[in-house]
Design a protein around this motif. Sequence first.
Motif, PDB file in Angstrom:
ATOM      1  N   SER A  45       0.821  -1.205   0.000  1.00 47.21           N
ATOM      2  CA  SER A  45       0.000   0.000   0.000  1.00 47.21           C
ATOM      3  C   SER A  45       0.858   1.260   0.000  1.00 47.21           C
ATOM      4  CB  SER A  45      -0.920   0.008   1.236  1.00 47.21           C
ATOM      5  OG  SER A  45      -0.153   0.059   2.423  1.00 47.21           O
ATOM      6  N   ASP A  46       2.163   1.083   0.191  1.00 42.22           N
ATOM      7  CA  ASP A  46       3.089   2.205   0.176  1.00 42.22           C
ATOM      8  C   ASP A  46       3.414   2.554  -1.274  1.00 42.22           C
ATOM      9  OD1 ASP A  46       5.100   4.030   0.436  1.00 42.22           O
ATOM     10  OD2 ASP A  46       6.505   2.686   1.454  1.00 42.22           O
ATOM     11  N   PRO A  47       3.052   3.751  -1.750  1.00 41.72           N
ATOM     12  CA  PRO A  47       3.312   4.115  -3.147  1.00 41.72           C
ATOM     13  C   PRO A  47       4.784   3.997  -3.520  1.00 41.72           C
ATOM     14  CG  PRO A  47       1.863   5.723  -2.096  1.00 41.72           C
ATOM     15  CD  PRO A  47       2.374   4.829  -1.005  1.00 41.72           C
ATOM     16  N   ALA A  48       5.663   4.261  -2.556  1.00 37.95           N
ATOM     17  CA  ALA A  48       7.098   4.191  -2.848  1.00 37.95           C
ATOM     18  C   ALA A  48       7.546   2.778  -3.162  1.00 37.95           C
ATOM     19  CB  ALA A  48       7.900   4.730  -1.658  1.00 37.95           C
ATOM     20  N   PHE A  78       0.729 -11.298  -3.123  1.00 38.67           N
ATOM     21  CA  PHE A  78       0.292 -11.252  -4.512  1.00 38.67           C
ATOM     22  C   PHE A  78       0.482  -9.905  -5.192  1.00 38.67           C
ATOM     23  CE2 PHE A  78      -2.833 -14.764  -3.263  1.00 38.67           C
ATOM     24  CZ  PHE A  78      -1.991 -15.752  -3.750  1.00 38.67           C
ATOM     25  N   ASP A  79       1.138  -8.973  -4.523  1.00 36.73           N
ATOM     26  CA  ASP A  79       1.250  -7.630  -5.101  1.00 36.73           C
ATOM     27  C   ASP A  79       1.939  -7.633  -6.457  1.00 36.73           C
ATOM     28  OD1 ASP A  79       1.085  -4.723  -5.052  1.00 36.73           O
ATOM     29  OD2 ASP A  79       3.248  -4.772  -4.723  1.00 36.73           O
ATOM     30  N   SER A  80       2.924  -8.525  -6.645  1.00 39.06           N
ATOM     31  CA  SER A  80       3.642  -8.565  -7.923  1.00 39.06           C
ATOM     32  C   SER A  80       2.823  -9.235  -9.018  1.00 39.06           C
ATOM     33  CB  SER A  80       4.977  -9.311  -7.758  1.00 39.06           C
ATOM     34  OG  SER A  80       4.748 -10.638  -7.347  1.00 39.06           O
ATOM     35  N   ALA A  81       1.774  -9.974  -8.621  1.00 39.28           N
ATOM     36  CA  ALA A  81       0.948 -10.677  -9.604  1.00 39.28           C
ATOM     37  C   ALA A  81      -0.345  -9.936  -9.901  1.00 39.28           C
ATOM     38  CB  ALA A  81       0.637 -12.087  -9.094  1.00 39.28           C
ATOM     39  N   PHE A  82      -0.949  -9.327  -8.873  1.00 36.09           N
ATOM     40  CA  PHE A  82      -2.230  -8.652  -9.037  1.00 36.09           C
ATOM     41  C   PHE A  82      -2.123  -7.193  -8.610  1.00 36.09           C
ATOM     42  CE2 PHE A  82      -3.688 -13.028  -7.523  1.00 36.09           C
ATOM     43  CZ  PHE A  82      -3.707 -13.549  -8.805  1.00 36.09           C
ATOM     44  N   LYS A  83      -2.857  -6.342  -9.285  1.00 34.28           N
ATOM     45  CA  LYS A  83      -2.985  -4.936  -8.904  1.00 34.28           C
ATOM     46  C   LYS A  83      -4.466  -4.688  -8.650  1.00 34.28           C
ATOM     47  CE  LYS A  83       1.372  -4.504 -10.025  1.00 34.28           C
ATOM     48  NZ  LYS A  83       2.415  -4.487  -8.989  1.00 34.28           N
ATOM     49  N   LEU A  84      -4.858  -4.699  -7.383  1.00 33.91           N
ATOM     50  CA  LEU A  84      -6.262  -4.567  -7.028  1.00 33.91           C
ATOM     51  C   LEU A  84      -6.512  -3.277  -6.263  1.00 33.91           C
ATOM     52  CD1 LEU A  84      -6.966  -8.196  -5.696  1.00 33.91           C
ATOM     53  CD2 LEU A  84      -7.055  -7.375  -8.054  1.00 33.91           C
ATOM     54  N   ASN A  85      -7.778  -2.847  -6.277  1.00 34.20           N
ATOM     55  CA  ASN A  85      -8.129  -1.706  -5.440  1.00 34.20           C
ATOM     56  C   ASN A  85      -8.332  -2.187  -4.002  1.00 34.20           C
ATOM     57  OD1 ASN A  85     -10.697  -2.878  -5.287  1.00 34.20           O
ATOM     58  ND2 ASN A  85     -11.539  -1.573  -6.899  1.00 34.20           N
ATOM     59  N   ILE A 127      -6.921  -3.088 -11.068  1.00 33.96           N
ATOM     60  CA  ILE A 127      -6.670  -1.685 -11.399  1.00 33.96           C
ATOM     61  C   ILE A 127      -5.925  -1.630 -12.720  1.00 33.96           C
ATOM     62  CG2 ILE A 127      -5.490   0.429 -10.691  1.00 33.96           C
ATOM     63  CD1 ILE A 127      -5.738  -0.473  -7.818  1.00 33.96           C
ATOM     64  N   GLU A 128      -6.443  -0.859 -13.638  1.00 33.21           N
ATOM     65  CA  GLU A 128      -5.756  -0.683 -14.919  1.00 33.21           C
ATOM     66  C   GLU A 128      -4.458   0.079 -14.694  1.00 33.21           C
ATOM     67  OE1 GLU A 128      -6.587  -1.971 -17.725  1.00 33.21           O
ATOM     68  OE2 GLU A 128      -8.431  -2.853 -16.938  1.00 33.21           O
ATOM     69  N   PRO A 129      -3.410  -0.241 -15.462  1.00 31.62           N
ATOM     70  CA  PRO A 129      -2.128   0.455 -15.286  1.00 31.62           C
ATOM     71  C   PRO A 129      -2.253   1.965 -15.294  1.00 31.62           C
ATOM     72  CG  PRO A 129      -1.875  -1.388 -16.789  1.00 31.62           C
ATOM     73  CD  PRO A 129      -3.348  -1.268 -16.503  1.00 31.62           C
ATOM     74  N   ALA A 130      -3.075   2.498 -16.191  1.00 28.05           N
ATOM     75  CA  ALA A 130      -3.224   3.954 -16.276  1.00 28.05           C
ATOM     76  C   ALA A 130      -3.857   4.503 -15.009  1.00 28.05           C
ATOM     77  CB  ALA A 130      -4.076   4.326 -17.487  1.00 28.05           C
TER      78      ALA A 130
END
Length: 228
Positions: free
Chosen positions: A12-15, A147-154, A216-219
């Motif tokens: 959850s850390d943007p950095a 799973f952060d490297s596999a999925f990008k979820l809200n 979440i879409e990349p954009a």
Amino acid sequence: MMEQPIFERDPSDPAARTDPARKEINPLLKLVLELGPLMVFFFANARGEWLIERFPALSNIGEPIFIATALFMAATAIALAASWILVRSLPIMPLISGIVVLIFGALTLWLHNETFIKMKPTIVNALFGIILLGGLYFGKSLLGYVFDSAFKLNAEGWRKLTMRWGIFFIFLAVLNEVVWRSFSTDFWVAFKVWGTMPITLLFTFAQMPLVMKYSIEPAAEKASSKDQ
């Protein structure tokens, strides 16, 4: 220059996603590192007598289950070391599992009692379940570490997925208790590979509709990072 963290960073850390020093391991290699020790355990237990014939020194360890336990511990340590060498960080859940493997494996070999290594999946899965569900109680969807490297979820997606996996881990803990207390050691070892793994894969595939719904879409993800 920012120092590379020892453990995986909070997803959850943007950095964590924009850090240029962040390294990601190849998914196939990651799978090998995570499942490799389990396959070593299964092979050593199934082919224990064969291993003793070729490496007589292993007979000092004892029966195949104890040889398998020793090799399982070694393979787990090697897998964690490889992860560190490749990405300079340690995956949280495999690390926790590895620590339990080493502790319960050592007890198994020291006391010459296979009960400890049989209890390991119960302890690990129950611990994961409690951590995930406990994290939700405090407003944290900790499954992102896995799973952060596999999925990008809200946030809603991570919350629901974390809830499901938390309950599933508790189910696996109960299932392991039933199997090892009700069946032979050989059956239990085989079930770890040919039972637990397929069940986990089926459960994972069953979560894909949820993953697709909350992806979440990349954009959109990039815009979200800029807003933060």
